[in-house]
Design a protein around this motif. Structure first.
Motif, PDB file in Angstrom:
ATOM      1  N   GLU A  18     -10.453   1.722   2.373  1.00 22.21           N
ATOM      2  CA  GLU A  18     -11.717   1.050   2.682  1.00 22.21           C
ATOM      3  C   GLU A  18     -12.898   1.981   2.440  1.00 22.21           C
ATOM      4  N   ARG A  19     -12.756   3.214   2.849  1.00 23.67           N
ATOM      5  CA  ARG A  19     -13.854   4.169   2.712  1.00 23.67           C
ATOM      6  C   ARG A  19     -14.118   4.519   1.238  1.00 23.67           C
ATOM      7  N   CYS A  20     -13.071   4.673   0.453  1.00 23.76           N
ATOM      8  CA  CYS A  20     -13.228   5.143  -0.929  1.00 23.76           C
ATOM      9  C   CYS A  20     -13.459   4.032  -1.937  1.00 23.76           C
ATOM     10  N   PHE A  21     -13.062   2.796  -1.595  1.00 29.47           N
ATOM     11  CA  PHE A  21     -13.137   1.718  -2.579  1.00 29.47           C
ATOM     12  C   PHE A  21     -13.954   0.522  -2.110  1.00 29.47           C
ATOM     13  N   ALA A  22     -14.604   0.604  -0.977  1.00 25.62           N
ATOM     14  CA  ALA A  22     -15.339  -0.555  -0.462  1.00 25.62           C
ATOM     15  C   ALA A  22     -16.401  -1.049  -1.431  1.00 25.62           C
ATOM     16  N   ASP A  23     -16.995  -0.129  -2.192  1.00 24.97           N
ATOM     17  CA  ASP A  23     -18.063  -0.528  -3.123  1.00 24.97           C
ATOM     18  C   ASP A  23     -17.548  -0.740  -4.541  1.00 24.97           C
ATOM     19  N   HIS A  24     -16.231  -0.826  -4.701  1.00 30.05           N
ATOM     20  CA  HIS A  24     -15.643  -1.056  -6.031  1.00 30.05           C
ATOM     21  C   HIS A  24     -15.059  -2.467  -6.060  1.00 30.05           C
ATOM     22  N   PRO A  25     -15.793  -3.441  -6.592  1.00 34.39           N
ATOM     23  CA  PRO A  25     -15.356  -4.842  -6.501  1.00 34.39           C
ATOM     24  C   PRO A  25     -14.080  -5.157  -7.267  1.00 34.39           C
ATOM     25  N   ARG A  26     -13.674  -4.289  -8.158  1.00 32.56           N
ATOM     26  CA  ARG A  26     -12.485  -4.572  -8.968  1.00 32.56           C
ATOM     27  C   ARG A  26     -11.221  -3.903  -8.425  1.00 32.56           C
ATOM     28  N   VAL A  27     -11.331  -3.261  -7.279  1.00 31.15           N
ATOM     29  CA  VAL A  27     -10.160  -2.674  -6.629  1.00 31.15           C
ATOM     30  C   VAL A  27      -9.871  -3.459  -5.364  1.00 31.15           C
ATOM     31  N   ARG A  28      -8.634  -3.911  -5.243  1.00 30.89           N
ATOM     32  CA  ARG A  28      -8.219  -4.671  -4.055  1.00 30.89           C
ATOM     33  C   ARG A  28      -6.885  -4.128  -3.562  1.00 30.89           C
ATOM     34  N   TRP A  29      -6.626  -4.305  -2.287  1.00 32.50           N
ATOM     35  CA  TRP A  29      -5.373  -3.840  -1.715  1.00 32.50           C
ATOM     36  C   TRP A  29      -4.956  -4.759  -0.578  1.00 32.50           C
ATOM     37  N   ASN A  30      -3.673  -4.729  -0.278  1.00 30.73           N
ATOM     38  CA  ASN A  30      -3.188  -5.520   0.855  1.00 30.73           C
ATOM     39  C   ASN A  30      -3.224  -4.679   2.126  1.00 30.73           C
ATOM     40  N   ALA A  31      -3.022  -5.311   3.247  1.00 27.87           N
ATOM     41  CA  ALA A  31      -3.045  -4.621   4.540  1.00 27.87           C
ATOM     42  C   ALA A  31      -1.764  -4.975   5.292  1.00 27.87           C
ATOM     43  N   PRO A  32      -0.650  -4.287   4.996  1.00 33.38           N
ATOM     44  CA  PRO A  32       0.631  -4.600   5.643  1.00 33.38           C
ATOM     45  C   PRO A  32       0.572  -4.407   7.149  1.00 33.38           C
ATOM     46  N   ASP A  33       1.459  -5.126   7.850  1.00 31.42           N
ATOM     47  CA  ASP A  33       1.550  -5.040   9.308  1.00 31.42           C
ATOM     48  C   ASP A  33       2.458  -3.913   9.770  1.00 31.42           C
ATOM     49  N   GLY A  34       2.928  -3.106   8.841  1.00 28.12           N
ATOM     50  CA  GLY A  34       3.803  -2.005   9.198  1.00 28.12           C
ATOM     51  C   GLY A  34       4.474  -1.438   7.967  1.00 28.12           C
ATOM     52  N   GLY A  35       5.387  -0.501   8.187  1.00 27.83           N
ATOM     53  CA  GLY A  35       6.136   0.078   7.089  1.00 27.83           C
ATOM     54  C   GLY A  35       5.453   1.275   6.467  1.00 27.83           C
ATOM     55  N   PHE A  36       5.877   1.601   5.252  1.00 25.53           N
ATOM     56  CA  PHE A  36       5.457   2.821   4.570  1.00 25.53           C
ATOM     57  C   PHE A  36       4.512   2.580   3.396  1.00 25.53           C
ATOM     58  N   PHE A  37       4.324   1.326   2.962  1.00 24.95           N
ATOM     59  CA  PHE A  37       3.728   1.085   1.656  1.00 24.95           C
ATOM     60  C   PHE A  37       2.547   0.126   1.702  1.00 24.95           C
ATOM     61  N   ALA A  38       1.630   0.319   0.746  1.00 23.88           N
ATOM     62  CA  ALA A  38       0.571  -0.641   0.458  1.00 23.88           C
ATOM     63  C   ALA A  38       0.443  -0.734  -1.054  1.00 23.88           C
ATOM     64  N   VAL A  39      -0.072  -1.854  -1.530  1.00 28.98           N
ATOM     65  CA  VAL A  39      -0.232  -2.085  -2.964  1.00 28.98           C
ATOM     66  C   VAL A  39      -1.718  -2.199  -3.283  1.00 28.98           C
ATOM     67  N   VAL A  40      -2.141  -1.500  -4.326  1.00 28.80           N
ATOM     68  CA  VAL A  40      -3.534  -1.492  -4.751  1.00 28.80           C
ATOM     69  C   VAL A  40      -3.619  -2.035  -6.168  1.00 28.80           C
ATOM     70  N   ASP A  41      -4.462  -3.046  -6.369  1.00 22.49           N
ATOM     71  CA  ASP A  41      -4.750  -3.565  -7.708  1.00 22.49           C
ATOM     72  C   ASP A  41      -5.923  -2.789  -8.276  1.00 22.49           C
ATOM     73  N   VAL A  42      -5.764  -2.273  -9.490  1.00 22.12           N
ATOM     74  CA  VAL A  42      -6.756  -1.387 -10.085  1.00 22.12           C
ATOM     75  C   VAL A  42      -7.182  -1.907 -11.460  1.00 22.12           C
ATOM     76  N   PRO A  43      -8.401  -1.571 -11.911  1.00 22.86           N
ATOM     77  CA  PRO A  43      -8.901  -2.056 -13.203  1.00 22.86           C
ATOM     78  C   PRO A  43      -8.498  -1.152 -14.361  1.00 22.86           C
ATOM     79  N   LEU A  44      -7.224  -0.826 -14.432  1.00 24.66           N
ATOM     80  CA  LEU A  44      -6.694  -0.008 -15.512  1.00 24.66           C
ATOM     81  C   LEU A  44      -5.187  -0.209 -15.589  1.00 24.66           C
ATOM     82  N   THR A  45      -4.602   0.154 -16.701  1.00 21.99           N
ATOM     83  CA  THR A  45      -3.163   0.004 -16.882  1.00 21.99           C
ATOM     84  C   THR A  45      -2.453   1.159 -16.187  1.00 21.99           C
ATOM     85  N   ALA A  46      -1.758   0.833 -15.126  1.00 21.15           N
ATOM     86  CA  ALA A  46      -1.134   1.853 -14.277  1.00 21.15           C
ATOM     87  C   ALA A  46       0.299   2.078 -14.734  1.00 21.15           C
ATOM     88  N   ASP A  47       0.469   2.872 -15.782  1.00 26.30           N
ATOM     89  CA  ASP A  47       1.797   3.095 -16.338  1.00 26.30           C
ATOM     90  C   ASP A  47       2.192   4.559 -16.199  1.00 26.30           C
TER      91      ASP A  47
END
Length: 435
Positions: free
Chosen positions: A340-369
C-alpha cells in the motif's frame, strides 16, 4: 568414448519449465545471495535450533518406554526400516482430532517423506488407466502438477476465483471431462490460504464442494499446509472435518508447523476398499504398496523427532504454535502495508489481500518472466516468483507471487521498496486506446 545422452530423449519432467521452477528459484537465490527473497515460501528459521533435536528424540523414546517397549524394541524402532505406513500414525490422528476435529483411526494415516510423497502416492493409487485424470485448481502448486507429469497423469485445470475454488465451476469441468470420455478421479486444492494465490474458500463453499464431489463422483485431495496461519481466529474448518461421506483424502505436512528438515508429511485416507472377494480395508492400507516401492518407509528417526514434537505440544500444533502464528500474521500485515505504501499511487499495480498464509499476488504492468527475475535479482536486489510458473497454458504472465514467511519484517519492507523501483523503471507503456 564416454556416454552422451540426448536431453530430448529423457522424460519430459527433466526439462519441463514448470517442473523445474523450484530448482530454478533455488539457483537464482544462490546467484544473488544478497538479494531480499520474497520468492521463498519456506518457514522462518528462528523458531527451532539443532539443540531441539536431541530433546525431541529423548521425549519420543520416553514415550515408547511408557508404552512398555523394551530397550531393544526402542532401538529397533528407530534404527531399523520399520512399518511402511509409519510409526506415529496414532500421534497424528490424535493431533488431527484435537486441532481440526478430524476423527480417523490411526490405520487411516500414512506417514510420508514430506507431503510431496503423499501427493505422488495418492495420484499413483487413484489414477489407474490412461483415461483417468485429476482436476486441479489453477493457479496450482507446482509440486502437484510436477508429480502428475512425472507419473503421466493428465491434469485438467479448474480456474480459481478471488474467493478460492467455485464449486459450480468444479462441477462444470468434471462433467465436461466425463463427456469427453475421460474419468475425473480426484480434485486437488488448497482451501485455506492457497499457494500461490493466497485465496481461501468461505465455509458455505466448502460444504457445497463436498456435495459437488458426491454428485460428480470425485475424491478430493485436500492440501492444508497453511491452515494454522490465518490473520484472525475465525474458524475455517478443513474439508476433511466437514466430510461425512469420506470424499476427502487429507494431505498434511510438518514443514511449516515444525520444520522442513525432518521431511515428514502424511496422508489420511479412510475410504473403504473392497476387493473381488468382498474383503474390506482402508485406502491408506492399500496405498502402502505404492509407498513401499518409492521409499520403503519414512525415516524412523525423522518420525521420532516429529513424535517428540507432538508429545511436547500436547498434540496441538495450534496451541504450541502461537508464537509462529503471531509472527506470520505480523509478516503478512507488514507485506500488505508495504504494498500500500509503495504502490498506492501506481494505478496499474494491484494486489490481493489474503486472510492468512504466506503469499500475496501482485499484478504488474510488465512481463514478469524468468528473464525479468534475473534482472530483478542482479540490478535491484529483490527476488519473487513469476505467477506463470503456476499456470498450464500461459496464464499469469503479468503477475508475481510474493512470500513473506522467511523474512524479518524490516526485510519485507526493504524487499517491497526494491520491487517498487523495478516496477517504476521497467513498466511497459500502457496500450493505446483505440478511438
Amino acid at each position: 568414448m564416454t556416454v552422451e545422452l540426448a536431453r530430448e530423449a529423457l522424460h519430459e519432467s527433466v526439462s519441463d519449465p514448470a517442473s523445474a521452477s523450484m530448482n530454478f528459484l533455488n539457483e537464482v537465490s544462490a546467484r544473488f545471495p544478497d538479494a531480499v527473497s520474497l520468492a521463498a515460501g519456506r518457514p522462518y528459521e528462528g523458531f527451532h535450533t539443532t539443540d531441539d533435536l536431541d530433546r525431541y528424540l529423548k521425549t519420543y523414546l520416553a514415550h515408547l518406554e511408557e508404552l512398555g517397549l523394551s530397550h531393544e524394541q526402542r532401538q529397533r524402532q528407530l534404527l531399523q526400516y520399520g512399518r511402511t505406513n509409519g510409526t506415529i500414525g496414532a500421534l497424528i490422528a490424535r493431533m488431527l482430532a484435537v486441532d481440526e476435529g478430524i476423527e480417523v483411526p490411526e490405520q487411516a494415516v500414512m506417514v510420508t517423506a514430506g507431503c510431496q510423497e503423499a501427493m505422488v502416492i495418492a495420484l499413483r493409487g487413484l489414477c489407474a488407466g490412461p483415461d483417468d485424470v485429476v482436476l486441479a485448481v489453477e493457479p496450482c502448486y507446482v509440486g502437484l502438477t510436477g508429480a502428475a507429469r512425472l507419473l503421466g497423469v493428465e491434469v485438467v485445470p479448474v480456474p480459481e476465483s478471488a474467493d478460492g475454488l467455485d464449486p459450480e465451476t468444479v462441477l462444470e469441468v468434471a462433467r465436461a471431462v466425463r463427456a469427453s470420455g475421460r474419468r475425473p478421479r480426484a480434485l486437488y486444492l488448497v482451501p485455506s490460504f492457497a499457494n500461490p494465490s493466497g485465496a481461501s474458500m468461505p465455509v458455505p463453499a466448502r460444504r457445497r464442494l463436498l456435495d459437488v464431489a458426491a454428485e460428480a463422483d470425485l475424491l478430493i485431495l485436500e492440501d492444508d499446509p497453511y491452515g494454522l496461519f490465518g490473520l484472525d481466529d475465525e474458524p475455517r474448518p478443513a474439508l476433511k472435518a466437514l466430510d461425512t461421506r469420506q470424499r476427502v483424502i487429507y494431505l498434511g505436512s510438518f514443514a511449516k508447523s515444525c520444520f522442513p528438515g525432518a521431511r515428514v508429511g502424511f496422508l489420511v485416507a479412510d475410504q473403504t476398499v473392497v476387493d473381488a472377494d468382498g474383503r474390506r480395508s482402508l485406502l491408506a492400507e492399500e496405498l502402502s504398496t505404492v509407498k513401499s516401492l518409492l521409499t520403503v518407509n519414512t525415516s524412523p528417526v525423522a518420525q521420532a523427532l516429529i513424535g517428540g514434537f507432538l508429545i511436547e505440544a500436547d498434540y496441538s500444533l495450534r496451541a504450541a504454535g502461537q508464537q509462529k502464528i503471531r509472527f506470520y500474521r505480523n509478516n503478512l500485515r507488514t507485506l500488505l502495508a508495504a504494498l500500500e505504501r509503495c504502490f498506492a499511487d501506481h494505478p496499474r499495480v494491484r494486489w490481493n489481500a489474503p486472510d492468512g498464509g504466506f503469499f500475496a499476488v501482485v499484478d504488474v504492468p510488465l512481463t514478469a518472466d524468468a528473464e525479468l527475475l534475473e534482472v530483478s535479482g542482479r540490478d535491484y536486489g529483490v527476488l519473487w516468483t513469476p505467477m506463470s510458473f503456476f499456470y498450464s497454458n500461459g496464464g499469469g504472465r503479468r503477475s508475481i507471487r510474493l512470500s513473506c514467511s522467511a523474512l524479518a519484517p524490516e526485510q519485507i519492507e526493504e524487499g517491497v521498496r526494491r520491487l517498487a523501483a523495478l516496477v517504476r523503471d521497467r513498466s511497459e507503456p500502457e496500450p493505446a486506446v483505440a478511438r
